[in-house]
Scaffold this active site. Structure first.
Site, mmCIF file in Angstrom:
data_model
loop_
_atom_site.group_PDB
_atom_site.id
_atom_site.type_symbol
_atom_site.label_atom_id
_atom_site.label_comp_id
_atom_site.label_asym_id
_atom_site.label_seq_id
_atom_site.Cartn_x
_atom_site.Cartn_y
_atom_site.Cartn_z
ATOM 1 N N ASP A 223 -66.874 68.033 -82.737
ATOM 2 C CA ASP A 223 -65.964 67.651 -81.667
ATOM 3 C C ASP A 223 -65.823 66.126 -81.609
ATOM 4 O O ASP A 223 -66.804 65.387 -81.743
ATOM 5 C CB ASP A 223 -66.520 68.176 -80.340
ATOM 6 C CG ASP A 223 -65.588 67.960 -79.176
ATOM 7 O OD1 ASP A 223 -64.477 68.522 -79.198
ATOM 8 O OD2 ASP A 223 -65.967 67.241 -78.233
ATOM 9 N N GLU A 293 -63.046 67.336 -86.150
ATOM 10 C CA GLU A 293 -61.930 67.243 -85.221
ATOM 11 C C GLU A 293 -61.672 65.759 -85.017
ATOM 12 O O GLU A 293 -62.292 65.105 -84.189
ATOM 13 C CB GLU A 293 -62.248 67.901 -83.877
ATOM 14 C CG GLU A 293 -61.033 67.907 -82.950
ATOM 15 C CD GLU A 293 -61.369 67.714 -81.476
ATOM 16 O OE1 GLU A 293 -60.541 68.124 -80.647
ATOM 17 O OE2 GLU A 293 -62.425 67.136 -81.150
#
Length: 575
Positions: A223, A293
């Site tokens: 993330d 990401e």
């Protein structure tokens, strides 16, 4: 794979037949709280996921990616982690996680788990300790605490904004009740940013990687992988960063040729040292992979994250952001292959995830290149039929491309966003921190419909759902589509079967020079020709072409077949 002589319009050469799984896999994202509820409390959980894994096998995917299920106060739906080595009771137990991994592996599915390294929860033991400690203490050095500016330190240390709206700094209160230092949070105030210059932080996360690798997971989705490291001195910056913003053809150009300047909080060179260390950890476990990401422009800079000693993949958000626009997609596809091939990495493709409006809704807007941050009852409502028609075509285009593809749960059912959700039910912190100016991501996170006639559409044994489902979803439930010719579910299954049989994920790509309409994308991958008509007019097809699959029925006659507007077809290549 069929041997062929590729023309001068070659964009990407085929992989070898022995390429590792992550170079060509189709990976299915599960958002745990909304996939399937096993205990009847209305929130999805790990046993619910395990019980529905057969659906993913039947669909034909290679791996499942689980959004966070760690112990968390759920201020940001689990992306505020309080303990990286435990499962939140909302979702089950560590034994449930082990059982899920074991069942997935028995079914031939790999398991990728989310890792959230940019920030923790404010309820993480480290941050609780930091708040109780003095300025300059080792406990505070794990985070980004700073004295304020101005008289009495009443102003934040710099002018940075939170991605969720409002300032990126929150002031603490000392034990005696006086105002204290400020701490940085690029997202919600309950998500304090870690200090990745601290060796203790780096050692902790390498240990977290090993903890889950030892439990059998096959990889990590990282993330905010472009975050973590900040520019020294934390200088003021007058820009604004949003991970969910509109796009147009100019933005597609920026994704290819842009400056890559996203401010002093993102895409700093220091992140690559972290990922080289992580790659060394993963290389000690056979067949494991990481995907970043990273909202990074241009694509040439994004490719730095997937150099041979760093990440294995990075999400290709430029493709998602290009919208329904042929020239933009053509440019992004070519540039994506060029950037990734230059470092020997695979290219990934994605149309929807838990952070964006589902593509069945985005592509039904009057401007199908626009990507709003949520859609509410007072906003323009998408044309559902048009959106689904285009979404099916966009998916068939995506699955015909070489590389790795990511699917978001429910897109195989053609699910749109819940675009009329009552604002009183919203839970996304972006909605609250912007005072409702951004609707947020709740609309794409609604619990899935499994059975059209069951309470809660079969999501939970009690019929409970943590967010309400649109009434129209009953007709889109999995049991209403399974085995039904022409349904979106059967289209996905057919596409994934053909993709695997014809090794499209590890294939090569060449544009067809005879197709000159800039709004029609036509390319060859192995023994398959993919033609996607993004124009407003029908497009001719070769007479006698062998049709393998279409997103919707063709038009014309057998002597004069036509590809309708908004439709994609897979044809058998003629050597």
């Amino acid at each position: 794979m069929t041997t062929q002589t590729l023309p001068d319009t070659l964009v990407h050469r085929p992989d070898g037949d022995d390429s590792p799984w992550w170079r060509h896999a189709v990976i299915y994202q599960v958002y745990p709280r909304s996939f399937a509820d096993g205990d009847g409390d209305g929130v999805g959980d790990l046993p619910g996921i395990t019980a529905r894994l057969d659906h993913l096998v039947d669909l034909g995917v290679d791996a499942v990616w689980l959004s966070p299920f760690y112990r968390s106060p759920q201020a940001d739906a689990g992306y505020d982690v309080a303990d990286y080595r435990d499962v939140d009771p909302l979702f089950g137990t560590l034994a449930d996680a082990d059982a899920l991994v074991a069942r997935a592996h028995a079914l031939g599915l790999r398991v990728v788990v989310d890792l959230v390294p940019n920030h923790t929860s404010d309820e993480h033991a480290w941050f609780v300790e930091a708040l109780a400690a003095a300025p300059g203490s080792p406990a505070r050095e794990r985070y980004l605490f700073r004295d304020g500016r101005g008289p009495g330190g009443d102003e934040p240390p710099n002018n940075w904004e939170s991605i969720f709206g409002g300032p990126a700094w929150t002031r603490t209160t000392n034990p005696d009740g006086t105002p204290g230092q400020w701490y940085l949070h690029l997202f919600d105030a309950k998500q304090p940013d870690l200090n990745w210059e601290n060796p203790e932080v780096r050692a902790e996360f390498e240990d977290v990687l090993r903890f889950w690798l030892d439990r059998g997971v096959d990889g990590f989705r990282v993330d905010v992988a472009h975050g973590m490291v900040k520019e020294p001195g934390l200088p003021d910056w007058h820009g604004h960063v949003s991970m969910i913003e509109g796009t147009d053809d100019a933005d597609a150009t920026e994704a290819v040729d842009g400056s890559g300047n996203h401010g002093p909080m993102f895409d700093q060179d220091g992140v690559h040292e972290i990922y080289r260390a992580w790659r060394a950890v993963l290389d000690g476990y056979a067949g494991r992979a990481m995907v970043a990401e990273a909202w990074v422009e241009p694509l040439s800079r994004l490719a730095r994250y997937v150099r041979p000693d760093e990440m294995h993949q990075a999400f290709n958000f430029a493709f998602l952001a290009a919208g329904w626009h042929g020239p933009s997609l053509r440019r992004v596809i070519a540039a994506s292959f060029a950037a990734n091939d230059a470092v020997g990495a695979p290219t990934t493709w994605v149309m929807s995830n838990h952070d964006v409006v589902r593509h069945a809704s985005r592509l039904g807007l009057s401007d199908p290149t626009h990507r709003p941050n949520g859609i509410g009852a007072g906003d323009e409502q998408p044309d559902a039929a048009l959106g689904l028609h285009r979404a099916r075509a966009a998916t068939l285009l995506m699955l015909g491309l070489p590389g790795s593809a990511y699917l978001y749960q429910g897109e195989e059912l053609g699910l749109p966003d819940h675009t009329s959700l009552d604002d009183d039910l919203r839970q996304d912190p972006a909605f609250f921190r912007t005072g409702g100016a951004e609707r947020g991501r709740d609309g794409c996170r609604v619990p899935l419909p499994w059975e059209g006639d069951a309470p809660g559409l079969g999501f939970s044994p009690t019929g409970a759902t943590w967010l309400p489902q649109p009434a129209a979803w009953a007709d889109l439930a999995a049991d209403r589509q399974r085995g039904v010719e022409g349904s979106t579910l059967e289209l996905y299954k057919a596409a994934l079967r053909l993709r695997r049989e014809r090794a499209l994920g590890s294939g090569g790509m060449a544009w067809l020079p005879e197709v000159t309409d800039e709004h029609v994308l036509a390319f060859r991958n192995g023994d398959v020709v993919v033609v996607a008509n993004l124009s407003e007019e029908d497009h001719p097809l070769p007479a006698g072409a062998q049709v393998l699959l279409t997103s919707d029925p063709l038009g014309g006659t057998s002597a004069d077949p036509r590809l309708p507007a908004g439709t994609t077809v897979w044809l058998r290549a003629q050597d």
